[in-house]
Each structure stands twice: as C-alpha cells, then as structure tokens.
Design a protein around this motif. Sequence first.
Motif, PDB file in Angstrom:
ATOM      1  N   LEU A  36      16.799  31.731 -33.707  1.00  0.00           N
ATOM      2  CA  LEU A  36      15.652  31.261 -34.610  1.00  0.00           C
ATOM      3  C   LEU A  36      15.431  29.989 -34.429  1.00  0.00           C
ATOM      4  O   LEU A  36      14.065  29.475 -34.745  1.00  0.00           O
ATOM      5  CB  LEU A  36      16.251  31.507 -36.061  1.00  0.00           C
ATOM      6  N   ALA A  37      16.140  29.102 -33.968  1.00  0.00           N
ATOM      7  CA  ALA A  37      16.106  27.636 -33.726  1.00  0.00           C
ATOM      8  C   ALA A  37      15.129  27.451 -32.344  1.00  0.00           C
ATOM      9  O   ALA A  37      14.476  26.303 -32.484  1.00  0.00           O
ATOM     10  CB  ALA A  37      17.247  27.015 -33.440  1.00  0.00           C
ATOM     11  N   LYS A  38      14.737  28.650 -31.744  1.00  0.00           N
ATOM     12  CA  LYS A  38      13.834  28.283 -30.568  1.00  0.00           C
ATOM     13  C   LYS A  38      12.772  29.050 -30.845  1.00  0.00           C
ATOM     14  O   LYS A  38      11.793  29.249 -29.971  1.00  0.00           O
ATOM     15  CB  LYS A  38      14.653  28.958 -29.512  1.00  0.00           C
ATOM     16  N   GLY A  39      12.260  29.506 -32.052  1.00  0.00           N
ATOM     17  CA  GLY A  39      11.280  30.278 -32.278  1.00  0.00           C
ATOM     18  C   GLY A  39       9.963  29.402 -32.203  1.00  0.00           C
ATOM     19  O   GLY A  39      10.002  28.118 -32.320  1.00  0.00           O
ATOM     20  N   PRO A  40       8.712  30.121 -32.390  1.00  0.00           N
ATOM     21  CA  PRO A  40       7.590  29.332 -32.327  1.00  0.00           C
ATOM     22  C   PRO A  40       7.273  28.668 -33.479  1.00  0.00           C
ATOM     23  O   PRO A  40       6.306  27.916 -33.557  1.00  0.00           O
ATOM     24  CB  PRO A  40       6.445  30.378 -32.008  1.00  0.00           C
ATOM     25  N   HIS A  41       7.613  28.951 -34.518  1.00  0.00           N
ATOM     26  CA  HIS A  41       7.406  28.554 -35.935  1.00  0.00           C
ATOM     27  C   HIS A  41       8.431  27.066 -36.214  1.00  0.00           C
ATOM     28  O   HIS A  41       8.522  26.625 -37.189  1.00  0.00           O
ATOM     29  CB  HIS A  41       7.610  29.362 -36.859  1.00  0.00           C
ATOM     30  N   VAL A  42       9.233  26.692 -35.254  1.00  0.00           N
ATOM     31  CA  VAL A  42      10.279  25.573 -35.559  1.00  0.00           C
ATOM     32  C   VAL A  42       9.864  24.380 -34.646  1.00  0.00           C
ATOM     33  O   VAL A  42       9.517  24.722 -33.369  1.00  0.00           O
ATOM     34  CB  VAL A  42      11.704  26.106 -34.977  1.00  0.00           C
ATOM     35  N   THR A  43       9.732  23.219 -35.138  1.00  0.00           N
ATOM     36  CA  THR A  43       9.432  22.093 -34.629  1.00  0.00           C
ATOM     37  C   THR A  43      10.387  21.032 -34.473  1.00  0.00           C
ATOM     38  O   THR A  43      10.922  20.811 -35.381  1.00  0.00           O
ATOM     39  CB  THR A  43       8.112  21.416 -35.321  1.00  0.00           C
ATOM     40  N   LYS A  45      10.079  18.308 -31.883  1.00  0.00           N
ATOM     41  CA  LYS A  45       9.521  17.161 -31.353  1.00  0.00           C
ATOM     42  C   LYS A  45       8.150  17.203 -32.223  1.00  0.00           C
ATOM     43  O   LYS A  45       7.210  17.770 -31.748  1.00  0.00           O
ATOM     44  CB  LYS A  45       9.208  17.231 -29.971  1.00  0.00           C
ATOM     45  N   HIS A  46       8.340  16.267 -33.204  1.00  0.00           N
ATOM     46  CA  HIS A  46       6.982  16.370 -34.056  1.00  0.00           C
ATOM     47  C   HIS A  46       5.980  15.418 -33.364  1.00  0.00           C
ATOM     48  O   HIS A  46       4.621  15.623 -33.759  1.00  0.00           O
ATOM     49  CB  HIS A  46       7.249  15.715 -35.393  1.00  0.00           C
ATOM     50  N   GLY A  47       6.157  14.860 -32.274  1.00  0.00           N
ATOM     51  CA  GLY A  47       5.144  13.697 -31.697  1.00  0.00           C
ATOM     52  C   GLY A  47       4.282  14.504 -30.812  1.00  0.00           C
ATOM     53  O   GLY A  47       3.117  14.333 -30.794  1.00  0.00           O
ATOM     54  N   SER A  48       4.914  15.335 -30.153  1.00  0.00           N
ATOM     55  CA  SER A  48       3.999  15.884 -28.865  1.00  0.00           C
ATOM     56  C   SER A  48       3.306  16.893 -29.506  1.00  0.00           C
ATOM     57  O   SER A  48       2.133  17.174 -29.208  1.00  0.00           O
ATOM     58  CB  SER A  48       5.175  16.574 -28.144  1.00  0.00           C
ATOM     59  N   ASN A  49       3.719  18.028 -30.438  1.00  0.00           N
ATOM     60  CA  ASN A  49       2.990  18.849 -30.760  1.00  0.00           C
ATOM     61  C   ASN A  49       3.509  19.325 -32.253  1.00  0.00           C
ATOM     62  O   ASN A  49       4.539  20.187 -32.407  1.00  0.00           O
ATOM     63  CB  ASN A  49       3.081  20.399 -29.809  1.00  0.00           C
ATOM     64  N   PRO A  50       2.772  18.943 -33.407  1.00  0.00           N
ATOM     65  CA  PRO A  50       3.409  18.807 -34.741  1.00  0.00           C
ATOM     66  C   PRO A  50       3.293  20.282 -35.266  1.00  0.00           C
ATOM     67  O   PRO A  50       4.018  20.829 -36.400  1.00  0.00           O
ATOM     68  CB  PRO A  50       2.855  17.920 -35.538  1.00  0.00           C
ATOM     69  N   GLU A  51       2.245  21.059 -34.710  1.00  0.00           N
ATOM     70  CA  GLU A  51       1.871  22.535 -35.356  1.00  0.00           C
ATOM     71  C   GLU A  51       2.185  23.536 -34.102  1.00  0.00           C
ATOM     72  O   GLU A  51       0.828  23.980 -33.791  1.00  0.00           O
ATOM     73  CB  GLU A  51       0.735  22.342 -36.122  1.00  0.00           C
ATOM     74  N   PRO A  52       3.067  23.875 -33.629  1.00  0.00           N
ATOM     75  CA  PRO A  52       2.966  24.800 -32.441  1.00  0.00           C
ATOM     76  C   PRO A  52       2.444  26.122 -32.687  1.00  0.00           C
ATOM     77  O   PRO A  52       2.165  26.881 -31.845  1.00  0.00           O
ATOM     78  CB  PRO A  52       4.344  24.764 -31.743  1.00  0.00           C
ATOM     79  N   TRP A  53       2.627  26.492 -33.977  1.00  0.00           N
ATOM     80  CA  TRP A  53       2.292  27.965 -34.374  1.00  0.00           C
ATOM     81  C   TRP A  53       0.783  28.306 -34.219  1.00  0.00           C
ATOM     82  O   TRP A  53       0.437  29.402 -34.342  1.00  0.00           O
ATOM     83  CB  TRP A  53       2.931  28.270 -35.690  1.00  0.00           C
ATOM     84  N   ASN A  54       0.171  27.046 -34.364  1.00  0.00           N
ATOM     85  CA  ASN A  54      -1.498  27.249 -34.195  1.00  0.00           C
ATOM     86  C   ASN A  54      -1.752  27.489 -32.734  1.00  0.00           C
ATOM     87  O   ASN A  54      -2.950  28.132 -32.602  1.00  0.00           O
ATOM     88  CB  ASN A  54      -2.116  25.920 -34.521  1.00  0.00           C
ATOM     89  N   ASN A  55      -1.014  27.238 -31.829  1.00  0.00           N
ATOM     90  CA  ASN A  55      -1.505  27.731 -30.317  1.00  0.00           C
ATOM     91  C   ASN A  55      -1.041  29.182 -29.897  1.00  0.00           C
ATOM     92  O   ASN A  55      -1.386  29.684 -28.898  1.00  0.00           O
ATOM     93  CB  ASN A  55      -0.535  26.881 -29.289  1.00  0.00           C
ATOM     94  N   LEU A  56      -0.454  30.025 -30.920  1.00  0.00           N
ATOM     95  CA  LEU A  56      -0.153  31.480 -30.594  1.00  0.00           C
ATOM     96  C   LEU A  56      -1.373  32.432 -30.835  1.00  0.00           C
ATOM     97  O   LEU A  56      -2.157  32.003 -31.794  1.00  0.00           O
ATOM     98  CB  LEU A  56       0.996  31.901 -31.684  1.00  0.00           C
TER      99      LEU A  56
END
Length: 81
Positions: A36-43, A45-56
């Motif tokens: 679960l800690a490696k899922g796409p909805h977990v951030t 590193k907030h600096g590089s990509n604060p919302e990674p779930w938008n790229n799915l």
Amino acid sequence: MIRVVMEHARKHPGLIPQFFFILLGMGGASFYLMRLAKGPHVTWKHGSNPEPWNNLSPSYQYKFVAINTDYKNLKKEGPDY
C-alpha cells in the motif's frame, strides 16, 4: 523474546501452530502495508510530484481484486488538466 518463545514451544508443543500462524499473519500484514505504501495514490516526495494520481490513465486498476469491473473498456469522463 525469541528465546522465551522457543522455551514455551519446547514445554508446550501444542503452541507451535499458534506461533506459526501469528508469525504468518504478521508477515502478511507487513507485506500488505508495504504494498500500500508504494501505490499510485501515496505521495512521499511532495516537491517533485505532489499529485501523482493525476498522471494515471482511466484504465488503471485501482483495486487489489476487481471482480465485476473491466478496466480496459473504461473511458475518461472529464477534461485534461
């Protein structure tokens, strides 16, 4: 701690299956939490990509097991931001 468990197991052999299943449950829970800690909805590193779930893509399978949902045929229902 392990020494105490081994002493109890030698004195009471009926406890061996209980110790085994407790360790199996703890290992399974640890594995699932790491997954679960490696899922796409977990951030992490907030600096590089604060919302990674938008790229799915809309066809990404979010659930662990999807029984009735066919994610391959889903279409995106919204604008691209």
